[in-house]
Design a protein around this motif. Structure first.
Motif, mmCIF file in Angstrom:
data_model
loop_
_atom_site.group_PDB
_atom_site.id
_atom_site.type_symbol
_atom_site.label_atom_id
_atom_site.label_comp_id
_atom_site.label_asym_id
_atom_site.label_seq_id
_atom_site.Cartn_x
_atom_site.Cartn_y
_atom_site.Cartn_z
ATOM 1 N N PHE A 80 49.463 48.635 26.016
ATOM 2 C CA PHE A 80 48.666 49.020 27.169
ATOM 3 C C PHE A 80 49.398 50.062 27.997
ATOM 4 C CE2 PHE A 80 47.104 44.581 26.522
ATOM 5 C CZ PHE A 80 45.814 44.929 26.179
ATOM 6 N N THR A 81 48.621 50.922 28.645
ATOM 7 C CA THR A 81 49.197 51.908 29.554
ATOM 8 C C THR A 81 49.482 51.212 30.879
ATOM 9 O OG1 THR A 81 47.042 52.576 30.417
ATOM 10 C CG2 THR A 81 47.873 53.764 28.474
ATOM 11 N N PRO A 82 50.321 51.801 31.741
ATOM 12 C CA PRO A 82 50.581 51.178 33.049
ATOM 13 C C PRO A 82 49.305 50.963 33.866
ATOM 14 C CG PRO A 82 52.197 52.881 32.609
ATOM 15 C CD PRO A 82 51.190 52.952 31.513
ATOM 16 N N ARG A 83 48.366 51.892 33.770
ATOM 17 C CA ARG A 83 47.109 51.732 34.508
ATOM 18 C C ARG A 83 46.351 50.510 34.014
ATOM 19 N NH1 ARG A 83 41.700 53.500 33.787
ATOM 20 N NH2 ARG A 83 40.647 53.813 35.772
ATOM 21 N N GLU A 84 46.324 50.314 32.688
ATOM 22 C CA GLU A 84 45.638 49.152 32.130
ATOM 23 C C GLU A 84 46.323 47.851 32.542
ATOM 24 O OE1 GLU A 84 45.822 50.412 28.081
ATOM 25 O OE2 GLU A 84 43.756 51.151 28.099
ATOM 26 N N TRP A 85 47.670 47.855 32.608
ATOM 27 C CA TRP A 85 48.386 46.664 33.070
ATOM 28 C C TRP A 85 48.026 46.339 34.519
ATOM 29 C CZ3 TRP A 85 50.107 43.132 30.100
ATOM 30 C CH2 TRP A 85 50.666 43.419 28.865
ATOM 31 N N GLY A 89 46.228 42.987 35.795
ATOM 32 C CA GLY A 89 46.803 42.174 36.867
ATOM 33 C C GLY A 89 45.812 41.942 37.995
ATOM 34 N N ALA A 90 45.094 43.003 38.389
ATOM 35 C CA ALA A 90 44.093 42.868 39.447
ATOM 36 C C ALA A 90 42.982 41.925 39.010
ATOM 37 C CB ALA A 90 43.519 44.232 39.806
ATOM 38 N N ALA A 91 42.550 42.015 37.763
ATOM 39 C CA ALA A 91 41.512 41.119 37.257
ATOM 40 C C ALA A 91 41.998 39.681 37.239
ATOM 41 C CB ALA A 91 41.079 41.551 35.858
ATOM 42 N N ALA A 92 43.260 39.457 36.895
ATOM 43 C CA ALA A 92 43.814 38.103 36.888
ATOM 44 C C ALA A 92 43.853 37.536 38.300
ATOM 45 C CB ALA A 92 45.210 38.118 36.271
ATOM 46 N N ILE A 93 44.278 38.353 39.268
ATOM 47 C CA ILE A 93 44.339 37.892 40.656
ATOM 48 C C ILE A 93 42.943 37.550 41.164
ATOM 49 C CG2 ILE A 93 44.831 38.657 43.018
ATOM 50 C CD1 ILE A 93 47.226 40.199 41.838
ATOM 51 N N VAL A 94 41.977 38.403 40.874
ATOM 52 C CA VAL A 94 40.609 38.141 41.319
ATOM 53 C C VAL A 94 40.067 36.877 40.675
ATOM 54 C CG1 VAL A 94 38.238 39.027 41.191
ATOM 55 C CG2 VAL A 94 40.088 40.535 41.897
ATOM 56 N N SER A 95 40.335 36.662 39.393
ATOM 57 C CA SER A 95 39.816 35.465 38.732
ATOM 58 C C SER A 95 40.470 34.193 39.276
ATOM 59 C CB SER A 95 39.994 35.558 37.220
ATOM 60 O OG SER A 95 41.364 35.587 36.884
ATOM 61 N N VAL A 96 41.756 34.242 39.568
ATOM 62 C CA VAL A 96 42.428 33.075 40.159
ATOM 63 C C VAL A 96 41.881 32.810 41.552
ATOM 64 C CG1 VAL A 96 44.658 32.230 41.016
ATOM 65 C CG2 VAL A 96 44.504 33.245 38.752
ATOM 66 N N ALA A 97 41.672 33.871 42.341
ATOM 67 C CA ALA A 97 41.126 33.696 43.690
ATOM 68 C C ALA A 97 39.726 33.101 43.636
ATOM 69 C CB ALA A 97 41.116 35.037 44.425
ATOM 70 N N CYS A 98 38.915 33.540 42.691
ATOM 71 C CA CYS A 98 37.564 32.985 42.551
ATOM 72 C C CYS A 98 37.615 31.517 42.138
ATOM 73 C CB CYS A 98 36.771 33.794 41.538
ATOM 74 S SG CYS A 98 36.290 35.417 42.130
ATOM 75 N N ALA A 99 38.522 31.187 41.228
ATOM 76 C CA ALA A 99 38.646 29.792 40.800
ATOM 77 C C ALA A 99 39.072 28.909 41.964
ATOM 78 C CB ALA A 99 39.643 29.689 39.651
ATOM 79 N N LEU A 100 40.040 29.389 42.769
ATOM 80 C CA LEU A 100 40.469 28.609 43.930
ATOM 81 C C LEU A 100 39.353 28.468 44.951
ATOM 82 C CD1 LEU A 100 44.108 29.973 44.439
ATOM 83 C CD2 LEU A 100 43.408 27.737 43.545
ATOM 84 N N LEU A 101 38.560 29.501 45.149
ATOM 85 C CA LEU A 101 37.435 29.433 46.073
ATOM 86 C C LEU A 101 36.404 28.419 45.601
ATOM 87 C CD1 LEU A 101 36.110 30.709 48.601
ATOM 88 C CD2 LEU A 101 34.999 32.313 47.060
ATOM 89 N N VAL A 102 36.122 28.399 44.319
ATOM 90 C CA VAL A 102 35.158 27.436 43.775
ATOM 91 C C VAL A 102 35.698 26.017 43.908
ATOM 92 C CG1 VAL A 102 34.094 26.634 41.621
ATOM 93 C CG2 VAL A 102 34.036 29.051 42.218
#
Length: 112
Positions: A80-85, A89-102
């Protein structure tokens, strides 16, 4: 163009018997010729537009140059390129935040 097949098709759809020497087959042949010419013209326009878009994408760094084809090594994960990483990472943070909110919402509703 199979005239007998077209004749059978016309009879099946309309119940009208058409002779294989009927002038309507001249119209069918004309239609095929016009359609073939139109398709060739549209394919040429589509090919030109695709090449222009690919050149524009290469100019902005979106596609690799044509002289350097992308080759993946069998059995090895793509790098992966640095941009893809960062996006991963941003997608992982958003998914964890959504899971915690639920989970937090479920806990609040459970207490009520």
């Amino acid at each position: 163009m199979d005239r007998h097949k077209l004749r059978s098709h016309v009879f099946d759809k309309t119940g009208i018997k058409v002779d294989v020497d009927d002038p309507i087959f001249a119209l069918v042949a004309l239609n095929e010729a016009v359609l073939a010419e139109t398709v060739e013209r549209q394919l040429a326009l589509l090919d030109a537009a695709t090449q222009a878009l690919a050149a524009q994408a290469r100019a902005t760094g979106g596609l690799p140059a044509m002289s350097q084809p992308v080759q993946e090594t069998p059995g090895r994960a793509p790098v992966f390129t640095p941009r893809e990483w960062r996006l991963l990472g941003a997608a992982a943070i958003v998914s964890v935040a959504c899971a915690l909110l639920v989970l937090g919402g479920a806990a609040l509703l459970y207490k009520l």
